[in-house]
Write a protein that holds these residues in place. Structure first.
Motif, PDB file in Angstrom:
ATOM      1  N   ASP A  59       0.814  -1.132   0.016  1.00  0.00           N
ATOM      2  CA  ASP A  59      -0.087  -0.113  -0.120  1.00  0.00           C
ATOM      3  C   ASP A  59       0.555   1.561  -0.019  1.00  0.00           C
ATOM      4  O   ASP A  59       0.321   2.320   0.263  1.00  0.00           O
ATOM      5  CB  ASP A  59      -1.161   0.211   1.137  1.00  0.00           C
ATOM      6  CG  ASP A  59      -0.441  -0.214   2.345  1.00  0.00           C
ATOM      7  OD1 ASP A  59       0.947  -0.008   2.437  1.00  0.00           O
ATOM      8  OD2 ASP A  59      -1.193  -0.420   3.305  1.00  0.00           O
ATOM      9  N   THR A 187     -10.598  -7.706  11.460  1.00  0.00           N
ATOM     10  CA  THR A 187     -10.715  -6.716  10.322  1.00  0.00           C
ATOM     11  C   THR A 187      -9.619  -5.683  10.146  1.00  0.00           C
ATOM     12  O   THR A 187      -9.987  -4.489   9.860  1.00  0.00           O
ATOM     13  CB  THR A 187     -12.147  -5.998  10.410  1.00  0.00           C
ATOM     14  OG1 THR A 187     -11.919  -5.558  11.925  1.00  0.00           O
ATOM     15  CG2 THR A 187     -13.481  -6.910  10.361  1.00  0.00           C
ATOM     16  N   SER A 189      -5.634  -4.770   8.172  1.00  0.00           N
ATOM     17  CA  SER A 189      -5.265  -4.647   6.851  1.00  0.00           C
ATOM     18  C   SER A 189      -5.286  -5.968   6.069  1.00  0.00           C
ATOM     19  O   SER A 189      -5.723  -6.031   5.038  1.00  0.00           O
ATOM     20  CB  SER A 189      -3.855  -4.213   6.997  1.00  0.00           C
ATOM     21  OG  SER A 189      -3.749  -2.832   7.557  1.00  0.00           O
ATOM     22  N   SER A 190      -4.968  -7.126   6.603  1.00  0.00           N
ATOM     23  CA  SER A 190      -4.743  -8.327   5.861  1.00  0.00           C
ATOM     24  C   SER A 190      -6.521  -8.807   5.568  1.00  0.00           C
ATOM     25  O   SER A 190      -6.536  -9.050   4.502  1.00  0.00           O
ATOM     26  CB  SER A 190      -4.282  -9.566   6.821  1.00  0.00           C
ATOM     27  OG  SER A 190      -3.033  -9.210   7.080  1.00  0.00           O
ATOM     28  N   GLN A 193      -7.995  -6.444   3.119  1.00  0.00           N
ATOM     29  CA  GLN A 193      -7.612  -6.871   1.603  1.00  0.00           C
ATOM     30  C   GLN A 193      -8.067  -8.251   1.202  1.00  0.00           C
ATOM     31  O   GLN A 193      -8.624  -8.525  -0.078  1.00  0.00           O
ATOM     32  CB  GLN A 193      -6.112  -7.043   1.297  1.00  0.00           C
ATOM     33  CG  GLN A 193      -5.374  -5.677   1.847  1.00  0.00           C
ATOM     34  CD  GLN A 193      -3.776  -5.843   1.256  1.00  0.00           C
ATOM     35  OE1 GLN A 193      -3.196  -6.881   1.653  1.00  0.00           O
ATOM     36  NE2 GLN A 193      -3.263  -4.870   0.735  1.00  0.00           N
ATOM     37  N   ARG A 210     -14.182  -7.150  15.686  1.00  0.00           N
ATOM     38  CA  ARG A 210     -14.001  -6.693  17.225  1.00  0.00           C
ATOM     39  C   ARG A 210     -13.986  -5.216  17.302  1.00  0.00           C
ATOM     40  O   ARG A 210     -14.737  -4.719  17.859  1.00  0.00           O
ATOM     41  CB  ARG A 210     -12.903  -7.537  18.153  1.00  0.00           C
ATOM     42  CG  ARG A 210     -12.802  -7.153  19.489  1.00  0.00           C
ATOM     43  CD  ARG A 210     -12.118  -8.030  20.330  1.00  0.00           C
ATOM     44  NE  ARG A 210     -10.695  -7.869  19.658  1.00  0.00           N
ATOM     45  CZ  ARG A 210      -9.697  -8.545  20.281  1.00  0.00           C
ATOM     46  NH1 ARG A 210      -9.859  -9.571  21.391  1.00  0.00           N
ATOM     47  NH2 ARG A 210      -8.383  -8.520  20.123  1.00  0.00           N
ATOM     48  N   THR A 211     -12.895  -4.776  16.450  1.00  0.00           N
ATOM     49  CA  THR A 211     -12.818  -3.340  16.343  1.00  0.00           C
ATOM     50  C   THR A 211     -12.782  -2.930  14.976  1.00  0.00           C
ATOM     51  O   THR A 211     -12.178  -3.441  14.107  1.00  0.00           O
ATOM     52  CB  THR A 211     -11.370  -2.890  16.947  1.00  0.00           C
ATOM     53  OG1 THR A 211     -11.257  -3.523  18.190  1.00  0.00           O
ATOM     54  CG2 THR A 211     -11.095  -1.356  17.323  1.00  0.00           C
ATOM     55  N   LYS A 336      -4.098   3.215  14.914  1.00  0.00           N
ATOM     56  CA  LYS A 336      -3.610   1.672  14.524  1.00  0.00           C
ATOM     57  C   LYS A 336      -3.737   2.120  13.075  1.00  0.00           C
ATOM     58  O   LYS A 336      -4.073   2.956  12.262  1.00  0.00           O
ATOM     59  CB  LYS A 336      -5.399   1.151  14.586  1.00  0.00           C
ATOM     60  CG  LYS A 336      -5.515   0.560  16.067  1.00  0.00           C
ATOM     61  CD  LYS A 336      -6.788  -0.235  15.853  1.00  0.00           C
ATOM     62  CE  LYS A 336      -6.692  -1.502  16.694  1.00  0.00           C
ATOM     63  NZ  LYS A 336      -7.630  -2.571  16.909  1.00  0.00           N
ATOM     64  N   GLY A 388      -3.562 -10.980  13.002  1.00  0.00           N
ATOM     65  CA  GLY A 388      -2.543 -10.255  13.267  1.00  0.00           C
ATOM     66  C   GLY A 388      -1.087 -10.978  13.622  1.00  0.00           C
ATOM     67  O   GLY A 388      -1.084 -12.232  13.681  1.00  0.00           O
ATOM     68  N   TRP A 501      -1.037  -2.994  17.679  1.00  0.00           N
ATOM     69  CA  TRP A 501       0.261  -3.899  17.542  1.00  0.00           C
ATOM     70  C   TRP A 501       1.292  -2.744  17.762  1.00  0.00           C
ATOM     71  O   TRP A 501       2.239  -3.055  18.321  1.00  0.00           O
ATOM     72  CB  TRP A 501       0.405  -4.560  16.451  1.00  0.00           C
ATOM     73  CG  TRP A 501       0.698  -3.953  14.988  1.00  0.00           C
ATOM     74  CD1 TRP A 501      -0.500  -3.943  14.057  1.00  0.00           C
ATOM     75  CD2 TRP A 501       1.547  -3.282  14.512  1.00  0.00           C
ATOM     76  NE1 TRP A 501       0.158  -3.078  13.029  1.00  0.00           N
ATOM     77  CE2 TRP A 501       1.248  -3.006  13.321  1.00  0.00           C
ATOM     78  CE3 TRP A 501       3.054  -3.115  15.017  1.00  0.00           C
ATOM     79  CZ2 TRP A 501       2.151  -2.119  12.394  1.00  0.00           C
ATOM     80  CZ3 TRP A 501       3.692  -2.440  14.129  1.00  0.00           C
ATOM     81  CH2 TRP A 501       3.591  -1.954  12.727  1.00  0.00           C
TER      82      TRP A 501
END
Ligand code: N01
Length: 543
Positions: A59, A187, A189-190, A193, A210-211, A336, A388, A501
């Protein structure tokens, strides 16, 4: 410069064949030192080797997300898309490995299990999963900051009888989900995509959120050849601007006016602010990181962008109740990692996609047939864990690293990782980290950061010379001062307001601490430059 080496004795051992490790190996080979690179996977590419899930792509613009150290390489390589997908990034990594003759000194399918400093020989004794022990004068951990994939310890994890996939350990030959009922957990980045692609194959997709993330359109497209020509014609100058003028290491040539906006969000009128946000929305990608300079430090300023993105998101989702769930973020935007998507929100307009919010709740358990949330069982043929990474410290902590007097690196890092300039930890001589803790991997183009660190380490090896017993170790004072500086910079930001993270807060039980330096690329380079310009005074050098 050469030193005598038996087959099991190297000047340098590198761990990890991602972009950082590969470039480090190239520099070591150029220096004429003996080197062995160990890689757990069966090929090069690091994060791109492992993250083969559908939709995986970079990205940061491809023309920026590429090595800068070799002008010929820059000119000869041609990207097909504005944002390259995983297979193309793998072709690039393999091209580099061949072009710079890296493979003869690489050993694949091999994990480094321990690295122990031996005072008598002043060398690292390194053990691998293949049962070998080798010795090295220097050890470089190029293990990556997003490489240790994490599946939460869900109740009943082993009871589930269907297929399980982790986005960061995706099967090499892909997966055909045609006609399946599939659950995606996560939900970030992975997931953002993967979901739009997987939704097109499955009979039913459940997404367990969850978030909610904040996501903006990536606006990927075939790479415009005129744009490529312009870029290639001005690469040296552009690279200089990436390194010296940009906040995060990217510039985006097509972006007008200035990409990095060095004003407060409140230094301009509401109309001008909106214009900046709209222009960036149309431009796509991660450009909000270069928008107003107080978005990450002033909550009110941050909210001007967050509410803009929420409103845009609502316009992308037909069902207002679903839109509400997707925009119920309770943390500042950018604290995040921002996601950049292709049709992520529009995917929730499909009849075969259902969003299940577990905010304030949890996945109660996995059963043989599926998973249970809010007392309801969702039966599925496959579960995709897009959950993650044990970021920044995870990969290093999988290796037993013992330094002077047998001190365990994990003990030295108790509570939070510590590394002067993100390069060396006190008490662990001749051990370097690339893209590791306490550098600014989190918010800077990883390619530029790791290149800079590789060149720093390479110059350091030149400074140390060929004496067989020479050692270098970060002084404790310097390490302490760096940690204080990192905290000072970090505490003026809003980063602590999210369970990200970046803060180690996504892994249950992991101490909550800022894992990266947030001072920006130029400031980081300046600090590193100072660290060597004074003759390495912040380091103890013993010859
Ligand atoms: O991981 P994440 P990722 N129950 O940590 C959820 C880079 N990257 O692999 O937010 C239920 O972002 C978790 O929920 P929550 C990029 O730097 C780049 O997606 O903790 N859910 C979250 O939704 C990125 O930031 C690209 O509440 C659970 C998700 O799993 C980084 O990698 C592409 C859970 C994890 O999201 C990591 O991204 C991909 C539980 N027990 C990745 N535990 C590019 O575009 C976790 N979750 C280049």
């Amino acid at each position: 410069m050469t030193t005598a080496s038996s087959p099991q004795s190297f000047d340098v051992v590198i761990v990890g064949a991602g972009f950082a490790g590969m470039y480090m190996q190239h520099r070591i080979q150029q220096r004429g030192l003996s080197v062995r690179l160990y890689e757990a996977g069966s090929g090069v590419g690091g994060t791109w080797y492992w993250n083969r899930y559908p939709g995986a792509r970079v990205d940061v613009e491809s023309v920026e997300y590429s090595y800068t150290f070799d002008a010929e390489l820059e000119q000869e390589w041609s990207w097909s898309e504005r944002y390259a997908a995983q297979p193309e990034l793998m072709r690039y990594a393999n091209h580099v490995a061949d072009r710079f003759n890296l493979r003869p000194n690489m050993q694949f399918n091999t994990k480094v299990t321990s690295a122990v400093w031996e005072e008598a020989s002043r060398r690292w004794q390194i053990k691998t999963s293949q049962g070998e022990t080798v010795s090295a004068k220097y050890c470089v951990l190029a293990t990556g900051f997003l490489s240790s994939g994490s599946i939460p310890d869900f109740d009943g994890l082993n009871d589930y009888q269907g297929n399980k996939y982790l986005t960061s350990r995706w099967p090499e030959n892909g997966v055909d989900f045609t006609g399946q009922r599939v659950a995606v957990i996560g939900t970030g980045s992975s997931a953002v995509q993967a979901i739009p692609i997987i939704a097109q194959q499955v009979s039913q997709l459940y997404v367990f959120q969850r978030t909610p993330s904040y996501s903006i359109p990536l606006r990927n497209c075939p790479l415009d050849r005129e744009y490529e020509k312009r870029v290639k014609a001005m690469y040296p100058e552009w690279r200089r601007r990436q390194r010296e003028e940009s906040r995060a290491g990217f510039i985006a040539l097509n972006y007008e006016p200035a990409y990095s906006n060095e004003q407060s969000a409140f230094a301009v009128s509401a109309e001008e602010r909106l214009k900046d946000y709209e222009t960036r929305w149309e431009s796509g990608g991660l450009c909000y990181y270069s928008s107003f300079n107080d978005l990450l430090t002033n909550q009110e300023a941050n909210e001007t962008l967050a509410s803009f993105v929420r409103e845009k998101t609502r316009q992308r989702v037909k069902d207002p109740a679903v839109a509400e769930l997707l925009t119920s973020q309770d943390y500042p935007i950018l604290t995040k990692r921002l996601c950049a998507d292709t049709n992520y929100y529009e995917t929730y307009n499909r009849d075969n996609v259902k969003l299940v919010s577990i905010k304030g709740s949890r996945i109660e358990k996995l059963t043989p047939k599926g998973l249970v949330v809010h007392g309801e069982e969702y039966e599925v043929d496959s579960i995709i864990f897009a959950t993650g990474f044990d970021a920044v410290t995870g990969a290093v902590s999988n290796i037993e690293v013992r330094g002077v007097n047998g001190e365990n690196l994990q003990d030295h890092w108790e509570g939070a990782p510590r590394a002067y300039l993100g390069l060396m930890s006190n008490g662990f001589p001749n051990l370097f980290f690339l893209d590791g803790p306490c550098a600014n991997g989190a918010l800077v183009s990883p390619m530029l950061l790791s290149e800079y660190q590789v060149e720093w380490v390479d110059r350091c090896l030149g400074f140390l010379g060929t004496a067989p017993e020479v050692t270098i170790d970060a002084k404790l004072d310097a390490e302490n001062a760096w940690m204080t500086h990192m905290d000072e910079v970090g505490k003026h930001t809003l980063m602590h307001m999210a369970n990200s993270w970046y803060m180690g807060a996504n892994i249950p039980g992991k101490p909550r601490a800022l894992l990266s330096y947030l001072g920006g690329l130029a400031a980081y380079r300046e600090q590193c430059r100072a660290g060597e310009a004074n003759g390495y005074q912040q380091f103890a050098v013993s010859r």
